[in-house]
Design an enzyme around this catalytic site. Sequence first.
Site, PDB file in Angstrom:
ATOM      1  N   HIS A 240       5.667  -6.306   4.411  1.00  0.00           N
ATOM      2  CA  HIS A 240       4.381  -6.239   3.684  1.00  0.00           C
ATOM      3  C   HIS A 240       3.531  -7.477   3.998  1.00  0.00           C
ATOM      4  CE1 HIS A 240       6.947  -3.762   0.839  1.00  0.00           C
ATOM      5  NE2 HIS A 240       5.966  -2.948   1.127  1.00  0.00           N
TER       6      HIS A 240
ATOM      7  N   GLN B 156       3.691   9.034   7.888  1.00  0.00           N
ATOM      8  CA  GLN B 156       2.702   8.678   6.865  1.00  0.00           C
ATOM      9  C   GLN B 156       1.428   8.130   7.522  1.00  0.00           C
ATOM     10  OE1 GLN B 156       3.525   6.549   3.050  1.00  0.00           O
ATOM     11  NE2 GLN B 156       2.803   4.771   4.148  1.00  0.00           N
TER      12      GLN B 156
HETATM   13  O1  PAF Z   1       4.069   3.192   2.166  1.00  0.00           O
HETATM   14  C1  PAF Z   1       3.986   3.032   0.928  1.00  0.00           C
HETATM   15  O2  PAF Z   1       4.418   2.044   0.385  1.00  0.00           O
HETATM   16  C2  PAF Z   1       3.342   4.119   0.095  1.00  0.00           C
HETATM   17  O3  PAF Z   1       3.635   5.386   0.578  1.00  0.00           O
HETATM   18  C3  PAF Z   1       1.818   3.934  -0.077  1.00  0.00           C
HETATM   19  C4  PAF Z   1       1.083   4.053   1.257  1.00  0.00           C
HETATM   20  C5  PAF Z   1       1.540   2.588  -0.697  1.00  0.00           C
HETATM   21  C6  PAF Z   1       1.269   5.020  -0.995  1.00  0.00           C
HETATM   22  O4  PAF Z   1       1.883   4.976  -2.249  1.00  0.00           O
END
Ligand code: PAF
Length: 284
Positions: A37, A157
């Site tokens: 992150h 995603q």
């Molecule tokens: O990847 C994640 O942590 C989640 O899927 C996101 C993009 C924050 C959406 O809740």
Amino acid sequence: MAIRVVRSVAELRGWQAQHAGRELALVPTMGFLHEGHLELMRAGRTHVPRERGELALSIFVNPAQFNDQADLDSYPRDEAGDLVKAESAGVDVAFVPEVDELYPPNASTYVEVGGLDQHLCGATRPGHFRGVCTVVSKLWQLFSPTVGLFGQKDFQQLAIIRRMHRDLFWPGQVIGVPTMREPDGLALSSRNARLTRPGRAAALAIPRFLQLVNQRYAAGTRNASLLIEGAEQALSPGRIHYVSVVDADQLQPVEQADTPTLVALAVFFDDVRLIDNTLLGGPP
Ligand code: PAF
């Protein structure tokens, strides 16, 4: 500068009014922040330097993307620790809403991207990407970021969010950030915290297997079955959810890796579902 924590949409609007006309980098997360992150935040800062704008983080464990209540309940959380890390990463504002704030009573609008969710994680997690798209849409509407940053570890995603962004003519840019790994190769994930010591050691079979796939590709193998041959054995004692070879653009299974191809997998170690992938032949 001290991080500003906002919990309501109204507070967020107030913060935005003070920064009108500036650029914004948004890093959406579900919290329990790790180095992966922080890498998204660093990338955000590179795209939006301090003199031009602000760095925003959202922390929200989105119930709409969990199709298993136990998985939602056991999702790791550490808001206090997250805010310390976010502040030291230079985040200007953290949006940390309660569920009711993003899904007010009787909320009934959902966003769905067709096609790209048929395989990989989408095949066995019905509604998962609908939940992701819905919450990311809400966040994009609220922040209207110059850039939004997402990790390539969740390749499906990222592909779905890119498609939604294009199809709905959203402003700003979706940026994919390469997967961060531990020195021993394990992809960083909030879920790693739930692995036992032996489970974590066993999970190293994942990066080893992906490395083998890359070696086979580099040696000229293009047949999909041969690229992932022996997966069961190589990933043992992990319980394979899927190991798939798909084209990196449409995410449909392929027999030959002749165009950019994604080898993606989901494997359980210690009942913790880990995902990872490798891209063959460059980006789509
Ligand atoms: O990847 C994640 O942590 C989640 O899927 C996101 C993009 C924050 C959406 O809740």
